[in-house]
Design an enzyme around this catalytic site. Structure first.
Site, PDB file in Angstrom:
ATOM      1  CG  PHE A  10      -1.907   1.047   1.370  1.00  0.00           C
ATOM      2  CD1 PHE A  10      -3.017   1.073   0.551  1.00  0.00           C
ATOM      3  CD2 PHE A  10      -1.776   2.030   2.339  1.00  0.00           C
ATOM      4  CE1 PHE A  10      -3.981   2.064   0.688  1.00  0.00           C
ATOM      5  CE2 PHE A  10      -2.732   3.026   2.496  1.00  0.00           C
ATOM      6  CZ  PHE A  10      -3.840   3.049   1.661  1.00  0.00           C
ATOM      7  CD1 TRP A  43       7.681   6.706   6.193  1.00  0.00           C
ATOM      8  CD2 TRP A  43       9.111   5.272   7.154  1.00  0.00           C
ATOM      9  NE1 TRP A  43       8.691   7.441   6.746  1.00  0.00           N
ATOM     10  CE2 TRP A  43       9.589   6.585   7.351  1.00  0.00           C
ATOM     11  CE3 TRP A  43       9.845   4.202   7.661  1.00  0.00           C
ATOM     12  CZ2 TRP A  43      10.763   6.849   8.034  1.00  0.00           C
ATOM     13  CZ3 TRP A  43      11.012   4.469   8.345  1.00  0.00           C
ATOM     14  CH2 TRP A  43      11.464   5.781   8.528  1.00  0.00           C
ATOM     15  CG  ASP A 127     -12.302   4.499   7.625  1.00  0.00           C
ATOM     16  OD1 ASP A 127     -11.563   5.162   8.379  1.00  0.00           O
ATOM     17  OD2 ASP A 127     -13.257   4.988   6.992  1.00  0.00           O
ATOM     18  CD  GLN A 223       8.699  -1.628  35.179  1.00  0.00           C
ATOM     19  OE1 GLN A 223       9.647  -1.421  34.429  1.00  0.00           O
ATOM     20  NE2 GLN A 223       8.756  -1.389  36.477  1.00  0.00           N
ATOM     21  CD  GLU A 250      -3.496   0.769   7.995  1.00  0.00           C
ATOM     22  OE1 GLU A 250      -4.282   0.569   7.063  1.00  0.00           O
ATOM     23  OE2 GLU A 250      -2.280   0.544   7.898  1.00  0.00           O
ATOM     24  CB  THR A 252      -0.107   9.045  14.672  1.00  0.00           C
ATOM     25  OG1 THR A 252      -0.912  10.211  14.419  1.00  0.00           O
ATOM     26  CG2 THR A 252       1.047   8.994  13.677  1.00  0.00           C
TER      27      THR A 252
END
Length: 272
Positions: A10, A43, A127, A223, A250, A252
């Site tokens: 894409f 990207w 979407d 942790q 997709e 931020t």
């Protein structure tokens, strides 16, 4: 075909734009029965595995985002090349790199939809893709929980399993509540999509909640494991690295907030 898995990629983001998807600098120019595509996409996930790319290019700069069109571009077309694989923090099993197009000629038939529909196609694709990324994030969150809980049951300190300590139990509770809440949002968005209903806001909510849950769960898993969470002997550090991208690609987290708030405001304005 012939038993071979066909993979696509894409091509939306560019070196000069990420969240501003309407600022496409890649161009497609008509030339007889062909389009000539020029520019670079950045990207791009699965770039080195794909056989073709969906490329969003400006066909009429005067119309801004309404002048963007979508094309199928074969990766073996003359003038098409790939950049080096990015050396990423996480999600290292799939390639990410630039798509470089230098006077790439494609047939007129490789236009998707009509000229100028590219931005709409891209937004609709995002979407649906956000539901997919939410699912990915839920998997990372669940794997982090599995790792943390199993370790807490086996690891002893102060004469008992650390799972019996209230601090560890609080972390486990926070992780599961965040994961399960995000899972319900994801199921709702997926159901709306399957039913052919509008799901833009719900997909953004699912992606936002799930990606933030993944990051939190991966953080808390380390942790719980302490030093063992910081080394590659255990999977916690990989989950931590893999989780981070889900808040970026997709759309931020910041973009998800804009999508959600914009849709809410639109709904309220229409009710007046």
């Amino acid at each position: 075909e012939d038993g071979k898995l066909n993979i696509g990629c894409f091509g939306l983001s560019e070196p000069g734009n990420g969240s501003d998807a309407g600022a496409a600098s890649v161009t497609a120019t008509e030339d007889g029965d062909e389009w000539i595509v020029n520019g670079t996409k950045a990207w791009i996930t699965n770039a080195h595995e794909a056989g073709a790319a969906i490329v969003f290019a400006t066909t009429d700069k005067s119309l801004k985002h309404k002048g963007i069109s979508a094309f199928v571009v074969p990766m073996d077309a003359p003038g098409f090349s790939l950049g080096a694989k990015e050396d990423k923090l996480g999600i290292r099993a799939s390639s990410t790199s630039n798509l470089i197009m230098d006077n790439v000629r494609i047939p007129k038939s490789h236009l998707i939809g009509e000229p100028g529909q590219g931005f709409k196609i891209a937004m609709q694709t995002l979407d649906g893709g956000r539901i997919g990324v939410a699912g990915q994030a839920l998997g990372i969150a669940s794997a982090s929980i599995d790792c943390a809980v199993k370790y807490a049951l086996e690891r002893h300190a102060f004469g008992k399993p650390i799972a019996e300590m209230q601090t560890i139990q609080n972390k486990i509770s926070q992780m599961v509540v965040a994961r399960d809440g995000a899972r319900l949002l994801t199921w709702r968005a997926a159901q709306l999509k399957d039913n052919g209903e509008r799901f833009t806001r719900e997909a953004a909510m699912a992606k936002l909640a799930a990606s933030e849950a993944a990051t939190m769960c991966a953080h808390q898993a380390i942790q719980v494991l302490g030093g063992m969470g910081y080394v590659s002997d255990m999977p916690a550090e990989r989950h931590y690295r893999d989780a981070r991208i889900t808040e970026i690609y997709e759309g931020t987290s910041e973009i998800q907030h804009l999508v959600i708030a914009g849709d809410v405001l639109k709904e309220y304005k229409q009710s007046y």
